[in-house]
Motif scaffolding. Structure first.
Motif, PDB file in Angstrom:
ATOM      1  N   VAL A   1       0.948  -1.343   0.035  1.00 23.57           N
ATOM      2  CA  VAL A   1       0.187  -0.072   0.039  1.00 23.57           C
ATOM      3  C   VAL A   1       0.984   1.142  -0.064  1.00 23.57           C
ATOM      4  N   CYS A   2       1.872   1.250   0.706  1.00 28.91           N
ATOM      5  CA  CYS A   2       2.867   2.327   0.913  1.00 28.91           C
ATOM      6  C   CYS A   2       3.688   2.701  -0.520  1.00 28.91           C
ATOM      7  N   ALA A   3       4.017   1.801  -0.906  1.00 29.95           N
ATOM      8  CA  ALA A   3       4.840   1.814  -2.366  1.00 29.95           C
ATOM      9  C   ALA A   3       3.783   2.286  -3.256  1.00 29.95           C
ATOM     10  N   SER A   4       2.602   1.458  -3.445  1.00 37.03           N
ATOM     11  CA  SER A   4       1.729   1.899  -4.267  1.00 37.03           C
ATOM     12  C   SER A   4       1.169   3.576  -4.407  1.00 37.03           C
ATOM     13  N   ARG A   5       1.155   4.088  -3.130  1.00 32.58           N
ATOM     14  CA  ARG A   5       0.600   5.227  -2.763  1.00 32.58           C
ATOM     15  C   ARG A   5       1.858   6.392  -3.243  1.00 32.58           C
ATOM     16  N   ILE A   6       3.222   6.054  -2.714  1.00 35.69           N
ATOM     17  CA  ILE A   6       4.205   7.073  -3.029  1.00 35.69           C
ATOM     18  C   ILE A   6       4.400   7.044  -4.441  1.00 35.69           C
ATOM     19  N   TYR A   7       4.335   5.636  -5.464  1.00 36.13           N
ATOM     20  CA  TYR A   7       4.453   5.529  -6.549  1.00 36.13           C
ATOM     21  C   TYR A   7       3.480   6.575  -7.296  1.00 36.13           C
ATOM     22  N   LYS A   8       2.134   6.486  -6.841  1.00 31.45           N
ATOM     23  CA  LYS A   8       1.012   7.298  -7.655  1.00 31.45           C
ATOM     24  C   LYS A   8       1.619   8.833  -7.448  1.00 31.45           C
ATOM     25  N   LYS A   9       1.894   9.086  -6.239  1.00 30.84           N
ATOM     26  CA  LYS A   9       2.319  10.608  -6.043  1.00 30.84           C
ATOM     27  C   LYS A   9       3.325  11.288  -7.108  1.00 30.84           C
ATOM     28  N   LEU A  10       4.209  10.366  -7.261  1.00 29.43           N
ATOM     29  CA  LEU A  10       5.510  10.708  -8.040  1.00 29.43           C
ATOM     30  C   LEU A  10       5.126  10.263  -9.765  1.00 29.43           C
ATOM     31  N   GLY A  11       4.173   9.546  -9.800  1.00 29.45           N
ATOM     32  CA  GLY A  11       3.927   9.101 -11.215  1.00 29.45           C
ATOM     33  C   GLY A  11       4.789   7.926 -11.587  1.00 29.45           C
ATOM     34  N   VAL A  12       5.362   7.162 -10.723  1.00 25.32           N
ATOM     35  CA  VAL A  12       6.107   6.145 -10.891  1.00 25.32           C
ATOM     36  C   VAL A  12       5.673   4.834 -11.647  1.00 25.32           C
ATOM     37  N   SER A  13       5.873   4.368 -12.775  1.00 24.90           N
ATOM     38  CA  SER A  13       5.421   3.042 -13.208  1.00 24.90           C
ATOM     39  C   SER A  13       6.474   1.893 -13.170  1.00 24.90           C
ATOM     40  N   ASP A  14       7.578   2.153 -13.461  1.00 23.07           N
ATOM     41  CA  ASP A  14       8.568   1.310 -13.255  1.00 23.07           C
ATOM     42  C   ASP A  14       9.699   1.585 -12.186  1.00 23.07           C
ATOM     43  N   PRO A  15       9.457   1.279 -10.937  1.00 25.90           N
ATOM     44  CA  PRO A  15      10.375   1.713  -9.845  1.00 25.90           C
ATOM     45  C   PRO A  15      11.791   1.291 -10.059  1.00 25.90           C
ATOM     46  N   ALA A  16      12.076   0.326 -10.562  1.00 26.53           N
ATOM     47  CA  ALA A  16      13.660  -0.229 -10.780  1.00 26.53           C
ATOM     48  C   ALA A  16      14.169   0.468 -11.842  1.00 26.53           C
ATOM     49  N   LYS A  17      13.423   1.199 -12.615  1.00 27.89           N
ATOM     50  CA  LYS A  17      13.981   2.316 -13.435  1.00 27.89           C
ATOM     51  C   LYS A  17      14.037   3.585 -13.060  1.00 27.89           C
ATOM     52  N   TYR A  18      12.959   3.928 -12.344  1.00 29.11           N
ATOM     53  CA  TYR A  18      12.887   5.420 -11.836  1.00 29.11           C
ATOM     54  C   TYR A  18      13.735   5.586 -10.983  1.00 29.11           C
ATOM     55  N   PHE A  19      14.048   4.736  -9.797  1.00 27.70           N
ATOM     56  CA  PHE A  19      15.119   5.137  -8.803  1.00 27.70           C
ATOM     57  C   PHE A  19      16.469   4.661  -9.235  1.00 27.70           C
ATOM     58  N   ASP A  20      17.510   5.077  -8.801  1.00 32.67           N
ATOM     59  CA  ASP A  20      18.961   4.812  -9.046  1.00 32.67           C
ATOM     60  C   ASP A  20      19.314   3.964  -8.055  1.00 32.67           C
ATOM     61  N   VAL A  21      18.834   4.088  -6.861  1.00 33.50           N
ATOM     62  CA  VAL A  21      19.408   3.377  -5.366  1.00 33.50           C
ATOM     63  C   VAL A  21      18.205   3.145  -4.883  1.00 33.50           C
ATOM     64  N   PHE A  22      18.198   2.104  -3.914  1.00 29.00           N
ATOM     65  CA  PHE A  22      17.251   1.975  -2.723  1.00 29.00           C
ATOM     66  C   PHE A  22      18.068   1.638  -1.510  1.00 29.00           C
ATOM     67  N   GLU A  23      17.577   2.040  -0.291  1.00 26.32           N
ATOM     68  CA  GLU A  23      18.081   1.786   0.841  1.00 26.32           C
ATOM     69  C   GLU A  23      16.739   1.079   1.647  1.00 26.32           C
TER      70      GLU A  23
END
Lengths: 388, 165
Positions: free
Chosen positions: A261-283
């Motif tokens: 839920v948290c991920a889908s909401r933050i992606y919606k806010k930012l207009g992210v469709s492919d998080p693996a490509k949109y973000f360059d690094v994850f912590e």
């Protein structure tokens, strides 16, 4: 957000199992001084101070009160925040709200834990409902062991896959001068380490660390005036889970659990469709190896049931296409109250290009961090190098 | 550095705090039925139909009052487990569980929720698996005290073998 908010400075302590040389305030103050130095600010210039840690881990409530000298909070506005393992990220969230709202132009966020001073297992047992399930509460290891057994049964992953996560974390930690467990280990070492709770072995679990992190957030004008490399907080999300339910261990659940839920909401806010490509690094917040594999799936970096294939292919290595936890993560350093803030700070360092030995070898413009804790809830923070 | 550290002291302090928790209407009914009649009661949401354990007044998902009591089977399926090798302290007694021991989450037939409990079985991997059928073992009625420990443990149903692979 009403006003843009930037991270204009930060700092952390060296993390270790023993910090007998300092008391809680002295240890935390080390991180605060580093953050002030990094932002080239004096404590007198700070508008408000937020302090966070795990409730009662060090045997005192109202740590904000006992810490007012070392945190610099004396005479300033600010509050104490306790939201379990997420608290460091929640504190950044609250600080960002303070600044975004226009109430303050800058805020000092402080998070610490001195785990050696209390009994983590005993205090964690009070997270469980007093009348339901407390007899088996008292250590996160059992919870993550059940997550592991359920994950393996559901998707066919093997112990080798969790060992790969264990190795990646500690090898990354060796590149991070502040990390606690800098271990030159192999998959065989991980698989041969002592069994704690099947399928969790010693090297599948985070350490009990002492340490602190501090960050200074500011509005756009202050950030642009004072900071050469501001890192922008672009979105924040928090999602709770339902108490008493199977939650994170139910890896095949179709229910809207906190992490997804948290991920889908933050992606919606930012207009992210492919998080693996949109973000360059994850912590991500991974107290145990299996949690990292589940994060891959819940964050949509791969399909459900394929998290273990990402680690198998080295996709999330520091030099891979989707680097996850180049810092070594919670598996290498877990000063719980500060762990979630360290995720945000480490991501900011990656964007600044200041991570040093564990800087990922590519351009980092955007980063996503997660936090996990309490009775299963998540806080996520998305950062970027520029405001476009 | 080490020498200098030895000059610093730390003071051991133990905090022992008693509490007394109110169970509330629904948990009281659950615990009394368990104690007096050996029944395991769950509560069903009138909207989503989830059969929730422990019984609670409001469905967290639908925000409506849960009002249909459902008696659960004493048998169910293991959905997750671990073999614990650490001497975890039982916070309700202050005494450690003797390792190694098995505990897991069982979904009792008819329930949406799961119940975490000790599994009374030899702690080896060929004796326990996800999907194993279990039953609940209660304290004998005369010994029940009206808390969750009246459920002593889970036990595998006889005649099962761990699936291969």
């Amino acid at each position: 957000m009403k006003r843009n908010v930037a991270i204009i400075g930060g700092g952390q302590t060296y993390h270790a199992a023993r910090r007998h040389d300092v008391n809680q305030v002295e240890m935390t103050n080390e991180a605060i001084r580093r953050a002030l130095d990094d932002a080239q600010m004096r404590i007198d210039e700070i508008d408000a101070v937020l302090v966070s840690n795990m409730e009662f881990f060090e045997g005192t409530h109202m740590t904000d009160c006992w810490m007012a000298d070392g945190s610099g909070a004396y005479g300033k506005p600010g509050i104490k925040i306790t939201t379990g393992g997420t608290v460091g990220a929640t504190t950044v969230c609250v600080g960002a709200h303070y600044v975004a709202s226009g109430l303050f132009d800058n805020v000092l966020c402080v998070a610490f834990e001195k785990q050696e001073e209390g009994d983590t297992g005993a205090i964690l047992s009070s997270v469980a409902h007093p009348l339901w399930g407390r007899s088996l509460a008292g250590a996160a290891v059992g919870y993550f062991a059940m997550m592991g057994s359920s994950y393996m049964a559901a998707w066919g992953a093997k112990e080798e896959h969790s060992a790969m996560v264990a190795v990646k974390a500690r090898q990354n930690a060796r590149k991070n001068k502040y990390a606690h467990l800098k271990l030159d280990i192999t998959i065989e070492d991980a698989l041969n380490s002592r069994m704690l709770a099947w399928p969790i072995r010693m090297l599948d679990m985070c350490p009990a660390s002492n340490g602190a992190c501090a960050m200074i957030l500011a509005d756009e004008k202050t950030a642009k005036d004072r900071c050469k490399k501001p890192v922008w907080i672009r979105a924040m999300e928090t999602a709770h889970n339902e108490q008493f339910e199977l939650d994170w261990r139910d890896v095949k659940t179709k229910r809207p659990i906190f992490s997804k839920v948290c991920a889908s909401r933050i992606y919606k806010k930012l207009g992210v469709s492919d998080p693996a490509k949109y973000f360059d690094v994850f912590e991500v917040y991974e107290p145990a190896t299996w949690a990292e594999l589940v994060w891959y799936e819940d964050l949509g970096l791969c399909k459900p049931g394929e998290g273990f294939k990402l680690i198998e292919k080295g996709m999330t290595n520091i030099d891979g296409p989707i680097p996850v936890n180049p810092s070594g993560g919670v598996l290498s350093t877990n000063c719980i109250g500060a762990s979630a803030m360290l995720r945000v700070w480490e991501a900011a360092l990656q964007i600044r290009g200041d991570a040093g030995g564990h800087q990922v070898p590519k351009d980092v413009n955007r980063a996503l961090t997660t936090a996990y804790g309490g009775t299963n809830w998540a806080v996520m923070t998305a950062l970027s190098k520029t405001l476009d | 550095m080490t020498k200098k550290e030895k000059e610093l002291i730390s003071i051991p302090i133990t905090v022992n705090v008693p509490y007394r928790f109110a169970a509330g209407k629904y948990m009281t009914k659950f615990l009394m039925e368990l104690k007096n009649n050996g029944k395991i009661l769950a509560i069903k949401c009138p909207k989503c139909g989830r059969v929730q354990l422990p019984p609670r007044v409001v469905c967290a998902q639908c925000h409506v009052k849960n009002d249909e009591w459902v008696e659960l089977s004493h048998e169910g399926t293991l959905v997750a487990f671990t073999i614990m090798y650490l001497p975890l302290t039982d916070p309700t007694t202050g005494k450690p569980h003797k390792p190694p021991f098995v505990y897991g989450s069982v979904r009792l037939d008819g329930a949406t929720s799961v119940l975490d409990h000790l599994v009374n079985i030899e702690p080896t991997m060929d004796k326990v698996w996800v999907g194993m059928r279990c039953k609940v073992v209660l304290r004998p009625q005369k010994d029940r005290i009206g808390d969750l420990s009246d459920i002593r443990c889970l036990e595998p149903l006889p005649g099962q073998k761990k699936p291969r692979g």
